[in-house]
Write an enzyme that holds these catalytic residues in place. Sequence first.
Site, PDB file in Angstrom:
ATOM      1  CB  SER A 221      32.227  37.007  33.245  1.00 37.66           C
ATOM      2  OG  SER A 221      31.957  36.963  32.635  1.00 37.66           O
TER       3      SER A 221
ATOM      4  NE  ARG B  89      38.588  34.994  32.730  1.00 41.86           N
ATOM      5  CZ  ARG B  89      39.302  34.441  31.332  1.00 41.86           C
ATOM      6  NH1 ARG B  89      40.362  34.267  31.357  1.00 41.86           N
ATOM      7  NH2 ARG B  89      38.224  34.719  30.537  1.00 41.86           N
TER       8      ARG B  89
ATOM      9  CD  GLU C 180      36.347  37.093  35.547  1.00 43.79           C
ATOM     10  OE1 GLU C 180      35.643  35.864  35.233  1.00 43.79           O
ATOM     11  OE2 GLU C 180      36.592  38.348  34.629  1.00 43.79           O
TER      12      GLU C 180
HETATM   13  C1  LIG Z   1      31.862  45.315  29.992  1.00 41.68           C
HETATM   14  C2  LIG Z   1      32.888  44.197  30.709  1.00 41.68           C
HETATM   15  C3  LIG Z   1      33.435  42.942  29.403  1.00 41.68           C
HETATM   16  C4  LIG Z   1      34.297  42.292  30.302  1.00 41.68           C
HETATM   17  N1  LIG Z   1      34.808  41.141  29.432  1.00 41.68           N
HETATM   18  C5  LIG Z   1      36.592  40.886  30.170  1.00 41.68           C
HETATM   19  C6  LIG Z   1      37.200  39.480  29.010  1.00 41.68           C
HETATM   20  O1  LIG Z   1      35.734  39.659  28.124  1.00 41.68           O
HETATM   21  N2  LIG Z   1      37.566  38.601  29.807  1.00 41.68           N
HETATM   22  C7  LIG Z   1      38.421  39.141  31.072  1.00 41.68           C
HETATM   23  O2  LIG Z   1      39.301  37.839  31.441  1.00 41.68           O
HETATM   24  N3  LIG Z   1      38.051  39.913  31.589  1.00 41.68           N
HETATM   25  C8  LIG Z   1      36.875  40.919  31.386  1.00 41.68           C
HETATM   26  N4  LIG Z   1      36.010  41.506  32.197  1.00 41.68           N
HETATM   27  C9  LIG Z   1      36.589  41.544  33.449  1.00 41.68           C
HETATM   28  C10 LIG Z   1      38.248  43.147  33.349  1.00 41.68           C
HETATM   29  O3  LIG Z   1      37.752  43.584  32.222  1.00 41.68           O
HETATM   30  C11 LIG Z   1      38.850  42.007  33.096  1.00 41.68           C
HETATM   31  O4  LIG Z   1      39.053  40.965  34.253  1.00 41.68           O
HETATM   32  C12 LIG Z   1      40.319  43.239  33.199  1.00 41.68           C
HETATM   33  O5  LIG Z   1      41.376  42.561  33.332  1.00 41.68           O
HETATM   34  C13 LIG Z   1      40.498  43.440  34.508  1.00 41.68           C
HETATM   35  O6  LIG Z   1      41.538  44.766  34.309  1.00 41.68           O
HETATM   36  P1  LIG Z   1      41.580  45.996  35.798  1.00 41.68           P
HETATM   37  O7  LIG Z   1      42.796  46.930  34.890  1.00 41.68           O
HETATM   38  O8  LIG Z   1      40.671  46.851  34.949  1.00 41.68           O
HETATM   39  O9  LIG Z   1      41.828  45.716  36.805  1.00 41.68           O
HETATM   40  P2  LIG Z   1      41.633  46.245  38.492  1.00 41.68           P
HETATM   41  O10 LIG Z   1      39.847  46.173  38.245  1.00 41.68           O
HETATM   42  O11 LIG Z   1      41.795  47.126  38.375  1.00 41.68           O
HETATM   43  O12 LIG Z   1      42.063  45.678  38.911  1.00 41.68           O
HETATM   44  C14 LIG Z   1      42.337  44.096  38.876  1.00 41.68           C
HETATM   45  C15 LIG Z   1      43.264  43.261  40.122  1.00 41.68           C
HETATM   46  O13 LIG Z   1      44.769  43.345  39.114  1.00 41.68           O
HETATM   47  C16 LIG Z   1      45.415  44.132  39.486  1.00 41.68           C
HETATM   48  N5  LIG Z   1      46.251  45.316  39.801  1.00 41.68           N
HETATM   49  C17 LIG Z   1      46.018  46.451  38.569  1.00 41.68           C
HETATM   50  N6  LIG Z   1      47.281  46.905  37.808  1.00 41.68           N
HETATM   51  C18 LIG Z   1      48.254  46.003  38.655  1.00 41.68           C
HETATM   52  C19 LIG Z   1      49.411  46.393  38.328  1.00 41.68           C
HETATM   53  N7  LIG Z   1      49.785  47.460  38.079  1.00 41.68           N
HETATM   54  N8  LIG Z   1      50.276  45.585  39.663  1.00 41.68           N
HETATM   55  C20 LIG Z   1      49.757  45.298  40.271  1.00 41.68           C
HETATM   56  N9  LIG Z   1      48.376  44.428  40.546  1.00 41.68           N
HETATM   57  C21 LIG Z   1      47.797  45.551  39.438  1.00 41.68           C
HETATM   58  C22 LIG Z   1      44.244  45.172  40.737  1.00 41.68           C
HETATM   59  O14 LIG Z   1      45.016  45.065  42.777  1.00 41.68           O
HETATM   60  C23 LIG Z   1      43.283  44.149  41.547  1.00 41.68           C
HETATM   61  O15 LIG Z   1      44.258  42.606  41.919  1.00 41.68           O
HETATM   62  C24 LIG Z   1      35.208  42.490  31.608  1.00 41.68           C
HETATM   63  C25 LIG Z   1      34.847  43.607  32.248  1.00 41.68           C
HETATM   64  C26 LIG Z   1      33.767  44.466  32.125  1.00 41.68           C
HETATM   65  C27 LIG Z   1      32.547  45.555  33.222  1.00 41.68           C
END
Ligand SMILES: Cc1cc2nc3c(=O)[nH]c(=O)nc-3n(C[C@H](O)[C@H](O)[C@H](O)COP(=O)(O)OP(=O)(O)OC[C@H]3O[C@@H](n4cnc5c(N)ncnc54)[C@H](O)[C@@H]3O)c2cc1C
Length: 310
Positions: free
Chosen positions: A231, A181, A301
Amino acid sequence: MKIDLDVKLSEIIPKQNIIKNEIMSRHTTFRTGGPADYFVKVGTKEALSKLIKLFHEEGLTFSKDYYILGNGSNLLVSDEGYRGIILSLEGEFAEVVPESDTVIRAGAAALNVAVANLARDKELKGFEFAHGIPGSIGGALVMNAGAYGGEMKQVVRSVTAIMEDGTEKIFSRDELEFDYRTSVFKRINCVITDALIELEKGNRADIEALMEDLKNRRVSKQPLEYPSAGSTFKRPEGYFAGKLIEDAGLKGYSVGGAQVSEKHSGFVINTGDATSDDVYKLICDVRKKVMESFGVELSPEVILLGEFKA
Ligand SMILES: Cc1cc2nc3c(=O)[nH]c(=O)nc-3n(C[C@H](O)[C@H](O)[C@H](O)COP(=O)(O)OP(=O)(O)OC[C@H]3O[C@@H](n4cnc5c(N)ncnc54)[C@H](O)[C@@H]3O)c2cc1C
């Protein structure tokens, strides 16, 4: 903020894409969070480079003054909001195209599901794990998102980003520092624009079957019917966060509208009217109780943005 942002931003971004006081609960899967001073939708690399260069020249810094939003699925934004500029990528950053027989070029704003669907259509295997992770490619790269034995680390060939001084850099696989992560992007501030995802030849029926199996596992184990950020805590070495929380007697424990899910204790859910403060206080309580009960430190996380009071 030191500059006249209204004027400077509108020299680069169409006015309708600059929104003031945008409520962040609209952009987070927790469905909580107060207003961001500026919410700016950026659709081209040219505009993004100009913006980042402007911020650099004006002394604005990442996180304190501006922040990149992905799909908001791992983000807890304070109820007071964010006193800066949220950049939300769209347009060309959401494109997903085949680069060669086994490589897909995915924009940072593309959702994992879009990349997984193209991979399936091109009969490429290896990205099924990300089909149900509800984030963008940018967020997945920052987090080294993973599930069911797969993680971004296994499939990324290179990543392109705009650095804090406005220049472009291509990170090779070896420079990405992927670990559980985390990635180099937790250490170095930049805006990811796109990535090359390298997969293997497979067949459509197997790919579809795996996606379906993983989907069913999620639906049966996770409280997908409630807003959450997945999580809440990282897996501590040698333990499972959900099991520790349950064994500490915290299954169903709630603060305001935030609750440790009855279905999966590793998830904090918003039962309807939670505030970010509720979620934060619940996270603090859970960490304290698990530490007292088992001497294990739980690290969130979920990423916090804005001010939180303990
Ligand atoms: C129901 C549910 C299930 C999930 N299951 C999983 C799972 O199985 N495995 C898992 O790993 N995670 C899981 N997650 C957590 C989440 O989906 C992941 O961490 C995902 O990768 C976050 O992506 P996001 O685009 O929503 O990022 P955000 O939450 O919008 O941002 C996360 C971080 O990334 C940065 N960021 C985003 N885009 C960029 C960019 N273009 N350039 C630089 N920085 C950037 C942001 O600034 C922030 O620091 C789950 C979440 C939910 C709600």
